[in-house]
Design an enzyme around this catalytic site. Structure first.
Site, mmCIF file in Angstrom:
data_model
loop_
_atom_site.group_PDB
_atom_site.id
_atom_site.type_symbol
_atom_site.label_atom_id
_atom_site.label_comp_id
_atom_site.label_asym_id
_atom_site.label_seq_id
_atom_site.Cartn_x
_atom_site.Cartn_y
_atom_site.Cartn_z
ATOM 1 N N LYS A 25 0.801 -1.234 0.000
ATOM 2 C CA LYS A 25 0.000 0.000 0.000
ATOM 3 C C LYS A 25 0.835 1.285 0.000
ATOM 4 C CE LYS A 25 -3.218 -1.221 -0.672
ATOM 5 N NZ LYS A 25 -3.383 -1.973 -1.953
ATOM 6 N N HIS A 50 7.826 -6.650 -1.371
ATOM 7 C CA HIS A 50 7.280 -6.057 -0.140
ATOM 8 C C HIS A 50 8.148 -6.427 1.062
ATOM 9 C CE1 HIS A 50 3.688 -4.662 -2.026
ATOM 10 N NE2 HIS A 50 3.073 -5.820 -2.124
ATOM 11 N N ARG A 74 5.783 5.472 2.588
ATOM 12 C CA ARG A 74 4.587 6.322 2.623
ATOM 13 C C ARG A 74 4.228 6.553 4.089
ATOM 14 N NH1 ARG A 74 -1.307 4.711 -0.154
ATOM 15 N NH2 ARG A 74 -2.176 6.820 -0.143
ATOM 16 N N TYR A 84 5.978 8.388 -1.206
ATOM 17 C CA TYR A 84 4.735 8.491 -1.985
ATOM 18 C C TYR A 84 4.335 9.964 -2.079
ATOM 19 C CZ TYR A 84 -0.267 7.765 -3.034
ATOM 20 O OH TYR A 84 -1.527 7.798 -3.602
ATOM 21 N N PHE A 105 -2.655 8.746 -11.811
ATOM 22 C CA PHE A 105 -3.662 7.938 -11.118
ATOM 23 C C PHE A 105 -4.854 7.681 -12.034
ATOM 24 C CE2 PHE A 105 -7.385 7.453 -8.323
ATOM 25 C CZ PHE A 105 -6.994 6.303 -7.673
ATOM 26 N N LYS A 151 -8.131 5.732 -4.011
ATOM 27 C CA LYS A 151 -8.258 7.198 -4.008
ATOM 28 C C LYS A 151 -7.017 7.880 -4.560
ATOM 29 C CE LYS A 151 -11.723 8.378 -0.606
ATOM 30 N NZ LYS A 151 -12.004 9.102 0.652
ATOM 31 N N GLY A 152 -5.871 7.280 -4.251
ATOM 32 C CA GLY A 152 -4.616 7.806 -4.805
ATOM 33 C C GLY A 152 -4.250 9.195 -4.311
HETATM 34 P P1 A3P Z 1 -5.129 4.423 -1.606
HETATM 35 O O1 A3P Z 1 -5.728 3.156 -1.095
HETATM 36 O O2 A3P Z 1 -4.816 5.399 -0.503
HETATM 37 O O3 A3P Z 1 -5.922 5.048 -2.693
HETATM 38 P P2 A3P Z 1 0.102 -0.573 -3.630
HETATM 39 O O4 A3P Z 1 0.198 -0.476 -5.111
HETATM 40 O O5 A3P Z 1 1.446 -0.639 -2.974
HETATM 41 O O6 A3P Z 1 -0.821 -1.663 -3.209
HETATM 42 O O7 A3P Z 1 -0.502 0.802 -3.121
HETATM 43 C C1 A3P Z 1 -1.825 1.161 -3.403
HETATM 44 C C2 A3P Z 1 -2.028 2.638 -3.119
HETATM 45 O O8 A3P Z 1 -1.358 3.417 -4.133
HETATM 46 C C3 A3P Z 1 -3.506 3.019 -3.185
HETATM 47 O O9 A3P Z 1 -3.691 4.060 -2.241
HETATM 48 C C4 A3P Z 1 -3.608 3.520 -4.615
HETATM 49 O O10 A3P Z 1 -4.721 4.323 -4.876
HETATM 50 C C5 A3P Z 1 -2.314 4.281 -4.759
HETATM 51 N N1 A3P Z 1 -1.950 4.483 -6.174
HETATM 52 C C6 A3P Z 1 -1.942 3.568 -7.161
HETATM 53 N N2 A3P Z 1 -1.609 4.128 -8.331
HETATM 54 C C7 A3P Z 1 -1.398 5.441 -8.083
HETATM 55 C C8 A3P Z 1 -1.045 6.560 -8.916
HETATM 56 N N3 A3P Z 1 -0.839 6.413 -10.215
HETATM 57 N N4 A3P Z 1 -0.920 7.761 -8.307
HETATM 58 C C9 A3P Z 1 -1.126 7.920 -6.992
HETATM 59 N N5 A3P Z 1 -1.483 6.891 -6.165
HETATM 60 C C10 A3P Z 1 -1.623 5.675 -6.705
#
Ligand code: A3P
Length: 295
Positions: free
Chosen positions: A50, A111, A133, A196, A232, A253-254
């Site tokens: 995440k 991870h 993050r 992040y 995003f 949500k990103g």
């Molecule tokens: P949120 O749940 O806060 O929206 P991972 O890829 O390590 O599993 O992390 C997922 C998180 O990264 C999610 O956060 C996701 O929305 C966010 N994310 C994925 N792609 C993104 C992008 N292009 N820009 C910003 N955030 C992004």
């Protein structure tokens, strides 16, 4: 190669993590992983679940694909149809043998914290991009993801999840341990740390820094395309194609500060205290700008 690298993050996601949960990692895979031979030109992304690993993974595979395409065209090397699910620790016991045949440069995600990684990564001086993050948004994102995806434990309430997160009962272990273990490597010349939040604030600068760390030089136009494809909005729009059913869960949500919708005062105090005691005064702790993003 280009196509595979570009889609590398996505292609096999559903195969590994979809309906068939037995295909996820297990102790045998971890034993087999010891035989993994890193290359000095491997492009490794380390990030706790995440932290935005799919986002930065896309940036890396796109940077490498664009760069390697030019190189291959110059050398007129034949495209080889080889691919592998990019997370190092997820797969089957034969994975590491197959990875030996992958052409350079390989983009590899993990991870895991450093003490669990195969030794050859450090011995062979592979470059590692460490993505971190703020812990409150990690917890928030993890909570929603856990309840959305059936392969992970689900939680009746946010309070239940918070207890699990703070008592370090999480898949892939505790985030605070993760940060303190990686902090031991944060000053290494082969490790670059990015947050992040800083990537969110200035994606152009972040992508340029990442490219330069891995010795990837692209034209302004090529960089702009990489940035556009990793926005995003664009990743979310393509997510069904790239990540199957998981897409809508991964690209939620990103943004930053969604934790404010979940944390109560007591939970804020608890996390602030642990962060203060364990992480705040470390190199990674400073980099996270806790005062800005978690207060
Ligand atoms: P949120 O749940 O806060 O929206 P991972 O890829 O390590 O599993 O992390 C997922 C998180 O990264 C999610 O956060 C996701 O929305 C966010 N994310 C994925 N792609 C993104 C992008 N292009 N820009 C910003 N955030 C992004």
């Amino acid at each position: 190669v280009t196509r595979l690298l570009q889609n590398g993050i996505a292609v096999h996601f559903t195969n590994i993590c979809g309906e068939d949960e037995t295909k996820q990692t297990n102790p045998e895979v971890f034993r087999a992983m010891e035989s993994f031979e890193a290359r000095s030109d491997d492009v490794i992304l380390a990030g706790y679940p995440k932290s935005g690993t799919n986002w930065v993974g896309q940036i890396l595979s796109d940077l490498v694909a664009t760069f390697e395409k030019k190189r291959l065209e110059e050398k007129s090397v034949n495209d080889e149809e080889l691919e592998e699910f990019p997370y190092l620790e997820i797969g089957d016991t034969e994975k590491y043998e197959r990875m030996k045949k992958l052409p350079s440069r390989r983009v590899i995600l993990t991870h895991l914290s450093p003490e669990k990684l195969p030794k050859s990564i450090f011995k062979n001086k592979a470059k590692i991009l460490l993505l971190i993050r703020n812990p409150k948004d990690i917890a928030t994102s993890f909570f929603h993801f856990s309840n959305a995806w059936s392969a992970l434990p689900s939680y009746e309430t946010w309070d239940d999840f918070f207890i699990a997160f703070m008592t370090e009962k999480m898949p892939w272990g505790s985030y605070f341990n993760y940060l303190s273990e990686w902090n031991k490597y944060a000053a290494d010349e082969n490790v670059m740390t990015i947050t992040y939040e800083e990537l969110k604030e200035n994606q152009t600068l972040g992508v340029k820094n990442i490219a330069s760390f891995f010795g990837i030089s692209l034209t302004g136009e090529e960089l702009r395309s990489v940035i556009e494809r990793s926005s995003f909005q664009s990743m979310k729009e393509n997510s069904l194609k790239t990540h199957g059913a998981l897409g809508s869960m991964l690209f939620r949500k990103g943004g930053v500060s969604d934790w404010k919708n979940l944390f109560n005062e007591e939970q804020n105090e608890k996390m602030d205290k642990v962060f203060e005691e364990r992480i705040a005064r470390t190199k990674l702790g400073t980099k996270l700008k806790y005062e800005v993003y978690c207060k």
